[in-house]
Scaffold this motif. Sequence first.
Motif, PDB file in Angstrom:
ATOM      1  N   GLY A 291      42.813 -54.525  89.586  1.00  0.00           N
ATOM      2  CA  GLY A 291      44.019 -53.763  89.911  1.00  0.00           C
ATOM      3  C   GLY A 291      43.696 -52.313  90.203  1.00  0.00           C
ATOM      4  O   GLY A 291      44.213 -51.714  91.161  1.00  0.00           O
ATOM      5  N   PHE A 292      42.813 -51.737  89.402  1.00  0.00           N
ATOM      6  CA  PHE A 292      42.425 -50.329  89.600  1.00  0.00           C
ATOM      7  C   PHE A 292      41.709 -50.154  90.942  1.00  0.00           C
ATOM      8  O   PHE A 292      42.022 -49.228  91.717  1.00  0.00           O
ATOM      9  CB  PHE A 292      41.532 -49.881  88.440  1.00  0.00           C
ATOM     10  CG  PHE A 292      40.881 -48.538  88.639  1.00  0.00           C
ATOM     11  CD1 PHE A 292      41.656 -47.392  88.807  1.00  0.00           C
ATOM     12  CD2 PHE A 292      39.499 -48.421  88.664  1.00  0.00           C
ATOM     13  CE1 PHE A 292      41.053 -46.142  88.998  1.00  0.00           C
ATOM     14  CE2 PHE A 292      38.893 -47.183  88.855  1.00  0.00           C
ATOM     15  CZ  PHE A 292      39.680 -46.046  89.021  1.00  0.00           C
ATOM     16  N   PHE A 293      40.751 -51.051  91.223  1.00  0.00           N
ATOM     17  CA  PHE A 293      39.995 -50.920  92.476  1.00  0.00           C
ATOM     18  C   PHE A 293      40.927 -51.027  93.688  1.00  0.00           C
ATOM     19  O   PHE A 293      40.807 -50.271  94.648  1.00  0.00           O
ATOM     20  CB  PHE A 293      38.896 -51.996  92.566  1.00  0.00           C
ATOM     21  CG  PHE A 293      37.831 -51.872  91.498  1.00  0.00           C
ATOM     22  CD1 PHE A 293      37.568 -50.650  90.888  1.00  0.00           C
ATOM     23  CD2 PHE A 293      37.092 -52.985  91.099  1.00  0.00           C
ATOM     24  CE1 PHE A 293      36.591 -50.536  89.903  1.00  0.00           C
ATOM     25  CE2 PHE A 293      36.117 -52.872  90.113  1.00  0.00           C
ATOM     26  CZ  PHE A 293      35.865 -51.653  89.511  1.00  0.00           C
ATOM     27  N   HIS A 294      41.867 -51.978  93.620  1.00  0.00           N
ATOM     28  CA  HIS A 294      42.790 -52.132  94.744  1.00  0.00           C
ATOM     29  C   HIS A 294      43.671 -50.880  94.883  1.00  0.00           C
ATOM     30  O   HIS A 294      43.901 -50.383  95.994  1.00  0.00           O
ATOM     31  CB  HIS A 294      43.660 -53.380  94.570  1.00  0.00           C
ATOM     32  CG  HIS A 294      44.430 -53.698  95.799  1.00  0.00           C
ATOM     33  ND1 HIS A 294      43.951 -54.525  96.790  1.00  0.00           N
ATOM     34  CD2 HIS A 294      45.637 -53.245  96.243  1.00  0.00           C
ATOM     35  CE1 HIS A 294      44.824 -54.578  97.781  1.00  0.00           C
ATOM     36  NE2 HIS A 294      45.871 -53.817  97.473  1.00  0.00           N
ATOM     37  N   ALA A 295      44.143 -50.379  93.757  1.00  0.00           N
ATOM     38  CA  ALA A 295      45.051 -49.218  93.793  1.00  0.00           C
ATOM     39  C   ALA A 295      44.375 -47.992  94.404  1.00  0.00           C
ATOM     40  O   ALA A 295      44.969 -47.299  95.244  1.00  0.00           O
ATOM     41  CB  ALA A 295      45.532 -48.907  92.369  1.00  0.00           C
TER      42      ALA A 295
ATOM     43  N   GLU B  72      44.995 -43.254 102.752  1.00  0.00           N
ATOM     44  CA  GLU B  72      45.589 -42.061 103.375  1.00  0.00           C
ATOM     45  C   GLU B  72      44.930 -40.803 102.825  1.00  0.00           C
ATOM     46  O   GLU B  72      45.544 -39.726 102.752  1.00  0.00           O
ATOM     47  CB  GLU B  72      47.099 -42.050 103.180  1.00  0.00           C
ATOM     48  CG  GLU B  72      47.733 -43.229 103.914  1.00  0.00           C
ATOM     49  CD  GLU B  72      49.173 -43.036 104.358  1.00  0.00           C
ATOM     50  OE1 GLU B  72      49.774 -42.010 103.984  1.00  0.00           O
ATOM     51  OE2 GLU B  72      49.673 -43.919 105.074  1.00  0.00           O
ATOM     52  N   GLY B  73      43.702 -40.947 102.381  1.00  0.00           N
ATOM     53  CA  GLY B  73      42.906 -39.780 102.004  1.00  0.00           C
ATOM     54  C   GLY B  73      43.145 -39.243 100.604  1.00  0.00           C
ATOM     55  O   GLY B  73      42.625 -38.185 100.254  1.00  0.00           O
ATOM     56  N   VAL B  74      43.927 -39.975  99.788  1.00  0.00           N
ATOM     57  CA  VAL B  74      44.139 -39.494  98.407  1.00  0.00           C
ATOM     58  C   VAL B  74      42.867 -39.758  97.604  1.00  0.00           C
ATOM     59  O   VAL B  74      42.439 -40.919  97.491  1.00  0.00           O
ATOM     60  CB  VAL B  74      45.337 -40.208  97.739  1.00  0.00           C
ATOM     61  CG1 VAL B  74      45.528 -39.706  96.309  1.00  0.00           C
ATOM     62  CG2 VAL B  74      46.607 -40.030  98.561  1.00  0.00           C
ATOM     63  N   PRO B  75      42.229 -38.716  97.054  1.00  0.00           N
ATOM     64  CA  PRO B  75      40.989 -38.957  96.297  1.00  0.00           C
ATOM     65  C   PRO B  75      41.253 -39.789  95.046  1.00  0.00           C
ATOM     66  O   PRO B  75      42.295 -39.627  94.393  1.00  0.00           O
ATOM     67  CB  PRO B  75      40.507 -37.548  95.904  1.00  0.00           C
ATOM     68  CG  PRO B  75      41.310 -36.605  96.735  1.00  0.00           C
ATOM     69  CD  PRO B  75      42.593 -37.299  97.089  1.00  0.00           C
ATOM     70  N   ALA B  76      40.299 -40.662  94.708  1.00  0.00           N
ATOM     71  CA  ALA B  76      40.439 -41.491  93.501  1.00  0.00           C
ATOM     72  C   ALA B  76      40.624 -40.621  92.262  1.00  0.00           C
ATOM     73  O   ALA B  76      41.393 -40.961  91.359  1.00  0.00           O
ATOM     74  CB  ALA B  76      39.211 -42.392  93.354  1.00  0.00           C
ATOM     75  N   THR B  77      39.924 -39.493  92.227  1.00  0.00           N
ATOM     76  CA  THR B  77      40.036 -38.615  91.041  1.00  0.00           C
ATOM     77  C   THR B  77      41.442 -38.043  90.884  1.00  0.00           C
ATOM     78  O   THR B  77      41.888 -37.798  89.765  1.00  0.00           O
ATOM     79  CB  THR B  77      39.032 -37.452  91.142  1.00  0.00           C
ATOM     80  OG1 THR B  77      39.091 -36.910  92.460  1.00  0.00           O
ATOM     81  CG2 THR B  77      37.609 -37.916  90.846  1.00  0.00           C
ATOM     82  N   GLU B  78      42.133 -37.848  92.013  1.00  0.00           N
ATOM     83  CA  GLU B  78      43.501 -37.320  91.932  1.00  0.00           C
ATOM     84  C   GLU B  78      44.477 -38.402  91.491  1.00  0.00           C
ATOM     85  O   GLU B  78      45.401 -38.162  90.721  1.00  0.00           O
ATOM     86  CB  GLU B  78      43.902 -36.777  93.314  1.00  0.00           C
ATOM     87  CG  GLU B  78      45.261 -36.128  93.360  1.00  0.00           C
ATOM     88  CD  GLU B  78      45.609 -35.664  94.777  1.00  0.00           C
ATOM     89  OE1 GLU B  78      44.721 -35.044  95.437  1.00  0.00           O
ATOM     90  OE2 GLU B  78      46.727 -35.945  95.231  1.00  0.00           O
TER      91      GLU B  78
END
Length: 307
Positions: free
Chosen positions: A193-197, A204-210
């Motif tokens: 679930g986390f990887f897909h999210a 759309e360019g949202v960093p994973a850290t954000e």
Amino acid sequence: MTVIGLGAMGRALAEAFLDNGHPTTVWNRTAARSEELAARGATAAATVAEAIAASPLVVICVLDHASVRNVLDAALGGTDVLDTPGASGSGTGVLAGRTLVNLTNGTPAQARETARWVAGHGAEYLDGGIMAVPPMIGTSGSLVLYSGSQESFRAHERTFEVLGGAMYLGVEPGRAALYDIALLSAMYGMFGGFFHAVALAGSEGVPATEFTPLVVSWLNAMATAFPGMAEAIDSGDHPSTGSNLRMQAVSFVNLLDTSRDQGVDTGLLEPMGALLDRGVAAGLGAGDVSAVVDLLRAAPAGDARTR
Ligand code: FVH
């Protein structure tokens, strides 16, 4: 005590025993891996039979079930299956009177098989599941599950506690493996679930850290529903708590459509969507989503959907 297998986890186990003052003998297929621990005070055994003979309590933590059998067959049968020349022993009977604790990941059936094999060699057996990664060993966040010989667990419980929490699950040797595999199933579902999210947000360019702090708080909030779902699952009664299955099956289609629109692989989500649809088709739509557990249980053994 003796620790057999000095991979990332075996090393962490041996270090915890040494740090807590337990005289510890170690053995590993690749002998060089014993050197670092020997420098910290461990006794490096030359053969696996010698390692077993050194202690009443023997912990084995190697890659998998086949490796366990490889090591034990070599120790007890004097066979030459180990890769290290001269590592096999002629130690028939060396296990007798000892306790073998197998902390290698495996299936319940493998645990039961090893338990029978160990009993046939006159030893007590505990199978275990380590619910921790190596740096957690010896901390309060670590939990090790045990099942098998109750007498051995009680006799060595204080020693096991140097690894973290020690939970005994009963005499059935496969029980710890069942819990271990079930907990890992929950973990991998969560990872998926986390990887897909983050893939979706990242489209759309949202960093994973954000994005990740939102995932953490959302999953924590959703996990509070598990105890209520567990009661429903045990009772077989799944009243809706305001988020019925039919509604969830409809909105789930948006997860799949959005993923396709954003160019994100839907492979991780599709089985869940199919399960929700099966639930609705089975007439469970008005109730809680937890009702789909009954469909998982009804899956015939070897069903491709369960593999
Ligand atoms: N590390 C982790 O995060 C997880 C946490 C939960 C529990 N798992 C399980 O613990 C078992 C050992 O895992 P590991 O992390 O120590 O694994 P490696 O670092 O890859 O070390 C593997 C050891 O197994 C030995 N080995 C492999 N094949 C054989 C064989 N055929 N015969 C004898 N020994 C074998 C290997 O020896 P060598 O390559 O150094 O000679 C290592 O000692 C595992 O079940 C996890 O699922 C860890």
